[in-house]
Design an enzyme around this catalytic site. Structure first.
Site, PDB file in Angstrom:
ATOM      1  N   ARG A 128       5.903   6.822   9.325  1.00  0.00           N
ATOM      2  CA  ARG A 128       4.431   6.095   9.245  1.00  0.00           C
ATOM      3  C   ARG A 128       4.322   4.983  10.259  1.00  0.00           C
ATOM      4  NH1 ARG A 128       2.382   1.575   6.560  1.00  0.00           N
ATOM      5  NH2 ARG A 128       0.423   1.660   5.486  1.00  0.00           N
ATOM      6  N   LYS A 174       1.141  -3.087   3.780  1.00  0.00           N
ATOM      7  CA  LYS A 174      -0.129  -2.262   3.987  1.00  0.00           C
ATOM      8  C   LYS A 174      -1.353  -3.440   3.740  1.00  0.00           C
ATOM      9  CE  LYS A 174      -2.816   1.432   1.816  1.00  0.00           C
ATOM     10  NZ  LYS A 174      -3.241   2.600   2.905  1.00  0.00           N
ATOM     11  N   SER A 197      -1.644   9.912  -1.917  1.00  0.00           N
ATOM     12  CA  SER A 197      -1.720   8.834  -2.549  1.00  0.00           C
ATOM     13  C   SER A 197      -2.647   8.971  -3.603  1.00  0.00           C
ATOM     14  CB  SER A 197      -2.016   7.619  -1.631  1.00  0.00           C
ATOM     15  OG  SER A 197      -0.949   7.757  -0.743  1.00  0.00           O
TER      16      SER A 197
HETATM   17  C1  LIG Z   1       2.142   2.323   2.297  1.00  0.00           C
HETATM   18  C2  LIG Z   1       1.952   1.698   1.069  1.00  0.00           C
HETATM   19  N1  LIG Z   1       1.011   2.104   0.015  1.00  0.00           N
HETATM   20  C3  LIG Z   1       0.907   1.445  -0.929  1.00  0.00           C
HETATM   21  S1  LIG Z   1       1.752  -0.020  -0.927  1.00  0.00           S
HETATM   22  C4  LIG Z   1       2.325   0.496   0.492  1.00  0.00           C
HETATM   23  C5  LIG Z   1       3.405  -0.373   1.451  1.00  0.00           C
HETATM   24  C6  LIG Z   1       4.547  -0.221   0.834  1.00  0.00           C
HETATM   25  O1  LIG Z   1       5.461  -1.252   1.796  1.00  0.00           O
HETATM   26  P1  LIG Z   1       6.625  -2.025   1.081  1.00  0.00           P
HETATM   27  O2  LIG Z   1       7.544  -1.227   0.472  1.00  0.00           O
HETATM   28  O3  LIG Z   1       6.943  -3.021   2.167  1.00  0.00           O
HETATM   29  O4  LIG Z   1       6.023  -3.105  -0.065  1.00  0.00           O
HETATM   30  C1  LIG Z   2       0.383   5.417   1.078  1.00  0.00           C
HETATM   31  C2  LIG Z   2       1.599   6.051   0.642  1.00  0.00           C
HETATM   32  C3  LIG Z   2       1.861   6.164  -0.682  1.00  0.00           C
HETATM   33  N1  LIG Z   2       2.864   6.876  -0.929  1.00  0.00           N
HETATM   34  C4  LIG Z   2       3.882   7.594  -0.152  1.00  0.00           C
HETATM   35  C5  LIG Z   2       4.969   8.201  -0.659  1.00  0.00           C
HETATM   36  N2  LIG Z   2       3.462   7.387   1.258  1.00  0.00           N
HETATM   37  C6  LIG Z   2       2.420   6.704   1.560  1.00  0.00           C
HETATM   38  N3  LIG Z   2       2.446   6.573   2.976  1.00  0.00           N
END
Ligand SMILES: Cc1ncsc1CCOP(=O)(O)O
Ligand SMILES: C=C1C=NC(C)=NC1=N
Ligand SMILES: [Mg+2]
Length: 212
Positions: free
Chosen positions: A41, A141, A112
């Site tokens: 990602r 995020k 998602s």
């Molecule tokens: C990609 C994403 N989608 C919902 S929360 C998130 C970020 C999660 O990152 P972390 O595990 O550092 O909280």
């Molecule tokens: C936003 C996200 C939510 N869930 C997962 C598995 N990946 C992602 N990039």
């Protein structure tokens, strides 16, 4: 990918902006610690693009291949198809699930979802698993929706939805078990592993708390 439900147990997600150390080194440590699935990602401040992003994707894909860990690409469908990834993960803003499903064939497709409505539509259009979150507050995020705990996971299970589900957002070894208890099949983690002093120990601790 077969046995997807098992594969999403410890689902590490990372791109170069999430790493203090070399992304390749972080991924190798996370694999040594017992992650079961990896998602590339490359997003956020400082994210690579173009040739540099393609090069990093291929380097991380080789490490996954050598260790029999499936390689998922976030958002970038064309990249996923170009390098023969094992799957893609898309958000609600990445276009209709149906269109993506037609483009990727039978590659694994994660979506998602943030509500029952989004979940039902994604399921009807070919999603193989749901990513649900943020479960807990996260800074990773920047445009994340407010964290809502495990309520949507519990509601889906109560209504008989059996699709593989992974929770995401602020997940650590301390709170990972509660996500599984709510009915998730796995946990998705970025910074609890990528920012750890030892990504290997961090992955190991999470694995221990979500069951082998
Ligand atoms: C990609 C994403 N989608 C919902 S929360 C998130 C970020 C999660 O990152 P972390 O595990 O550092 O909280
Ligand atoms: C936003 C996200 C939510 N869930 C997962 C598995 N990946 C992602 N990039
Ligand atoms: Mg997206």
């Amino acid at each position: 990918m077969n046995n997807l439900r098992e594969l999403i147990r410890v689902y590490f997600i990372m791109g170069s902006p999430n790493c203090y150390k070399e992304p390749k080194a972080v991924l190798k440590e996370a694999i040594a610690g017992g992650i079961t699935l990896f998602q590339f990602r490359e997003k956020g401040d400082g994210a690579l693009s173009g040739a540099e992003k393609l090069t990093l994707a291929k380097e991380l894909q080789v490490i996954c291949k050598e260790n029999h860990i499936p390689f998922i690409v976030n958002d970038d469908i064309e990249l996923a198809v170009a390098i023969g990834a094992d799957g893609v993960h898309i958000g609600q803003e990445d276009g209709p699930v149906k269109t993506v499903r037609e483009r990727i064939g039978d590659m694994t497709l994660g979506v998602s979802v943030h509500s029952m409505e989004e979940a039902i539509i994604a399921l009807q259009n070919g999603a193989d698993y749901f990513g649900i979150g943020p479960i807990f507050p996260t800074k990773t995020k920047e445009d994340a929706k407010p964290s809502k705990g495990t309520s949507l996971i519990e509601t889906l299970r109560k209504n008989g939805y059996t699709i593989p589900i992974v929770g995401i957002g602020g997940i650590t070894s301390e709170n990972a078990a509660s996500v599984m208890e709510a009915g998730a099949d796995g946990v998705s983690v970025i910074t609890a592993i990528s920012h750890a002093e030892s990504p290997r120990e961090a992955a190991k601790a999470i694995r221990k708390n979500v069951g082998e």
